[in-house]
Enzyme design. Sequence first.
Site, PDB file in Angstrom:
ATOM      1  N   GLU A  91     -70.460  64.523 -43.881  1.00  0.00           N
ATOM      2  CA  GLU A  91     -69.848  65.257 -44.998  1.00  0.00           C
ATOM      3  C   GLU A  91     -69.512  64.339 -46.163  1.00  0.00           C
ATOM      4  O   GLU A  91     -69.136  63.189 -45.966  1.00  0.00           O
ATOM      5  CB  GLU A  91     -68.488  65.810 -44.584  1.00  0.00           C
ATOM      6  N   CYS A 104     -65.320  61.505 -51.912  1.00  0.00           N
ATOM      7  CA  CYS A 104     -64.862  61.008 -50.616  1.00  0.00           C
ATOM      8  C   CYS A 104     -66.093  60.801 -49.734  1.00  0.00           C
ATOM      9  O   CYS A 104     -66.840  61.750 -49.485  1.00  0.00           O
ATOM     10  CB  CYS A 104     -63.916  62.030 -50.002  1.00  0.00           C
ATOM     11  N   CYS A 111     -66.222  59.018 -35.009  1.00  0.00           N
ATOM     12  CA  CYS A 111     -65.294  57.886 -35.111  1.00  0.00           C
ATOM     13  C   CYS A 111     -64.751  57.568 -33.732  1.00  0.00           C
ATOM     14  O   CYS A 111     -64.394  58.465 -32.974  1.00  0.00           O
ATOM     15  CB  CYS A 111     -64.142  58.236 -36.053  1.00  0.00           C
ATOM     16  N   CYS A 115     -57.983  59.232 -33.190  1.00  0.00           N
ATOM     17  CA  CYS A 115     -56.639  59.727 -33.496  1.00  0.00           C
ATOM     18  C   CYS A 115     -56.552  61.172 -33.008  1.00  0.00           C
ATOM     19  O   CYS A 115     -57.493  61.953 -33.206  1.00  0.00           O
ATOM     20  CB  CYS A 115     -56.361  59.645 -34.995  1.00  0.00           C
ATOM     21  N   CYS A 118     -57.192  64.273 -35.497  1.00  0.00           N
ATOM     22  CA  CYS A 118     -58.308  64.241 -36.455  1.00  0.00           C
ATOM     23  C   CYS A 118     -59.571  64.877 -35.875  1.00  0.00           C
ATOM     24  O   CYS A 118     -59.963  64.569 -34.742  1.00  0.00           O
ATOM     25  CB  CYS A 118     -58.584  62.785 -36.836  1.00  0.00           C
ATOM     26  N   CYS A 339     -60.865  66.438 -43.731  1.00  0.00           N
ATOM     27  CA  CYS A 339     -61.608  65.433 -42.990  1.00  0.00           C
ATOM     28  C   CYS A 339     -62.370  65.959 -41.760  1.00  0.00           C
ATOM     29  O   CYS A 339     -61.774  66.324 -40.761  1.00  0.00           O
ATOM     30  CB  CYS A 339     -60.588  64.384 -42.552  1.00  0.00           C
TER      31      CYS A 339
HETATM   32  N1  SAH Z   1     -60.539  56.202 -40.644  1.00  0.00           N
HETATM   33  C1  SAH Z   1     -59.843  55.984 -41.830  1.00  0.00           C
HETATM   34  C2  SAH Z   1     -60.392  56.738 -43.008  1.00  0.00           C
HETATM   35  C3  SAH Z   1     -60.829  58.143 -42.751  1.00  0.00           C
HETATM   36  S1  SAH Z   1     -59.551  59.290 -42.351  1.00  0.00           S
HETATM   37  C4  SAH Z   1     -58.358  56.269 -41.654  1.00  0.00           C
HETATM   38  O1  SAH Z   1     -57.986  56.838 -40.639  1.00  0.00           O
HETATM   39  O2  SAH Z   1     -57.599  55.871 -42.524  1.00  0.00           O
HETATM   40  C5  SAH Z   1     -58.783  59.494 -43.945  1.00  0.00           C
HETATM   41  C6  SAH Z   1     -57.398  60.116 -43.889  1.00  0.00           C
HETATM   42  O3  SAH Z   1     -57.457  61.499 -43.523  1.00  0.00           O
HETATM   43  C7  SAH Z   1     -56.490  59.442 -42.886  1.00  0.00           C
HETATM   44  O4  SAH Z   1     -55.264  59.086 -43.463  1.00  0.00           O
HETATM   45  C8  SAH Z   1     -56.338  60.490 -41.842  1.00  0.00           C
HETATM   46  O5  SAH Z   1     -55.172  60.336 -41.161  1.00  0.00           O
HETATM   47  C9  SAH Z   1     -56.414  61.777 -42.635  1.00  0.00           C
HETATM   48  N2  SAH Z   1     -56.677  62.948 -41.789  1.00  0.00           N
HETATM   49  C10 SAH Z   1     -57.431  63.018 -40.681  1.00  0.00           C
HETATM   50  N3  SAH Z   1     -57.423  64.266 -40.160  1.00  0.00           N
HETATM   51  C11 SAH Z   1     -56.625  64.998 -40.953  1.00  0.00           C
HETATM   52  C12 SAH Z   1     -56.204  66.368 -40.934  1.00  0.00           C
HETATM   53  N4  SAH Z   1     -56.601  67.197 -39.985  1.00  0.00           N
HETATM   54  N5  SAH Z   1     -55.378  66.771 -41.922  1.00  0.00           N
HETATM   55  C13 SAH Z   1     -54.976  65.929 -42.894  1.00  0.00           C
HETATM   56  N6  SAH Z   1     -55.341  64.629 -42.969  1.00  0.00           N
HETATM   57  C14 SAH Z   1     -56.149  64.163 -41.999  1.00  0.00           C
HETATM   58 FE1  SF4 Z   2     -61.118  57.915 -37.205  1.00  0.00          FE
HETATM   59 FE2  SF4 Z   2     -60.011  60.205 -37.939  1.00  0.00          FE
HETATM   60 FE3  SF4 Z   2     -58.497  58.278 -36.950  1.00  0.00          FE
HETATM   61 FE4  SF4 Z   2     -59.563  57.986 -39.411  1.00  0.00          FE
HETATM   62  S1  SF4 Z   2     -58.062  59.529 -38.779  1.00  0.00           S
HETATM   63  S2  SF4 Z   2     -59.502  56.478 -37.731  1.00  0.00           S
HETATM   64  S3  SF4 Z   2     -61.512  59.045 -39.100  1.00  0.00           S
HETATM   65  S4  SF4 Z   2     -60.111  59.369 -35.849  1.00  0.00           S
END
Ligand code: SAH
Ligand code: SF4
Length: 363
Positions: A91, A104, A111, A115, A118, A339
């Site tokens: 995306e 973006c 990944c 987390c 996510c 994301c």
């Molecule tokens: N992996 C990197 C960059 C990609 S994620 C990181 O984690 O920083 C970019 C941002 O989107 C991160 O701050 C992440 O916590 C946030 N994010 C992920 N899933 C999300 C969700 N469901 N709602 C809002 N923000 C989210």
């Molecule tokens: Fe990976 Fe999503 Fe965690 Fe960013 S927020 S490090 S994309 S799992």
Amino acid sequence: MKPSIYGLTFEQLSDWLVDHGEKKFRSKQVWDWLYQKRVTDFDDMKNVNQSCIDVLKENFTIETLSEEIKQESEDGTIKYLFKLHDGNVIETVLMRFNYGLSVCVTTQVGCNIGCSFCASGVLRKHRDLSGGEIVEQIMKVQQHLDEKEKDERVSHIVVMGIGEPFDNYDNLIDFLKVVNDKKGLSIGARHITVSTSGIAPKMYEFADEGIQINLALSIHAPTNELRTQIMKINRAYPLEKLMPAIDYYLEKTNRRITFEYILLKDVNDHVKEAHQLADLLMDKKHLSYVNLIPYNPVADNPYERSEKEAILKFYETLMDRGIKCGVRTEHGTDIDAACGQLRSKQIEKEKARKKAKQEKAGV
Ligand code: SAH
Ligand code: SF4
């Protein structure tokens, strides 16, 4: 599959051309066609000699991504789903701000950081994107804007799509060099932000790069206990490893860091955590900015978005303690712009389609 020409920095292309018997100055012409005129076929590079075109064609491709889906939101956000040469989908999102157009980008297919909140983390990593595949996302968006003939330019980049950029470090750096180069797209370093979940050793390396690119750290919790609960990477790089890496970055670059804090209802959104976060950042508050992110619910995920009141209280607590912060405004919520969400939906659809096909075939 031949590699993408977008993956080469200007110096790499110059050296490559010389190694292949071409004049060094050709790289300037080729870059002009790629990044100013934005052609997608080597044969369109009119002032480049035929032998140079031939050798480029033999060894590189310009287009490796194909557009699967494009969704435009009412607020002007455009979400792209691109298919890679190996069939994987990624995306890319274009967002409109009063200060410009920001894209973006995705850095990995899935990944591995995992987390728990996510959508991308749930899907594991298939592979890293090449530098060229990351640059091409910007090119595809810019070419789409070119078609609209409104003279719009991508002015900002956030590396906040799917993937952990510091887990694909070398390709990330090549990408940053290409898009930042004055001879190419010339997107200012101060207009580019890389977001990491906190791979501490790479934060030191990034600080040492000597580039003016902004860094954002996904902190999301002020204590190890809570952070490990939602981000398992915290086991490898707990706060006592992360904070010195941040201090090193601040000392070395004197640039402000953005701390991203996703607000999860009843998990990390109490006034107590706001105070703990303020304590954590107090000694670096002059170079800190906290970006409070309202959670975008993900299917099959236990978390909920914080109440408006809780968000406001969290914000006020930080502000009262002298920590600069803001609440992230949302873009394209009507088109799954969060994301990894469009991609997850597409993968689910594909799975359902395959299952239906198998059932039909009696497998
Ligand atoms: N992996 C990197 C960059 C990609 S994620 C990181 O984690 O920083 C970019 C941002 O989107 C991160 O701050 C992440 O916590 C946030 N994010 C992920 N899933 C999300 C969700 N469901 N709602 C809002 N923000 C989210
Ligand atoms: Fe990976 Fe999503 Fe965690 Fe960013 S927020 S490090 S994309 S799992």
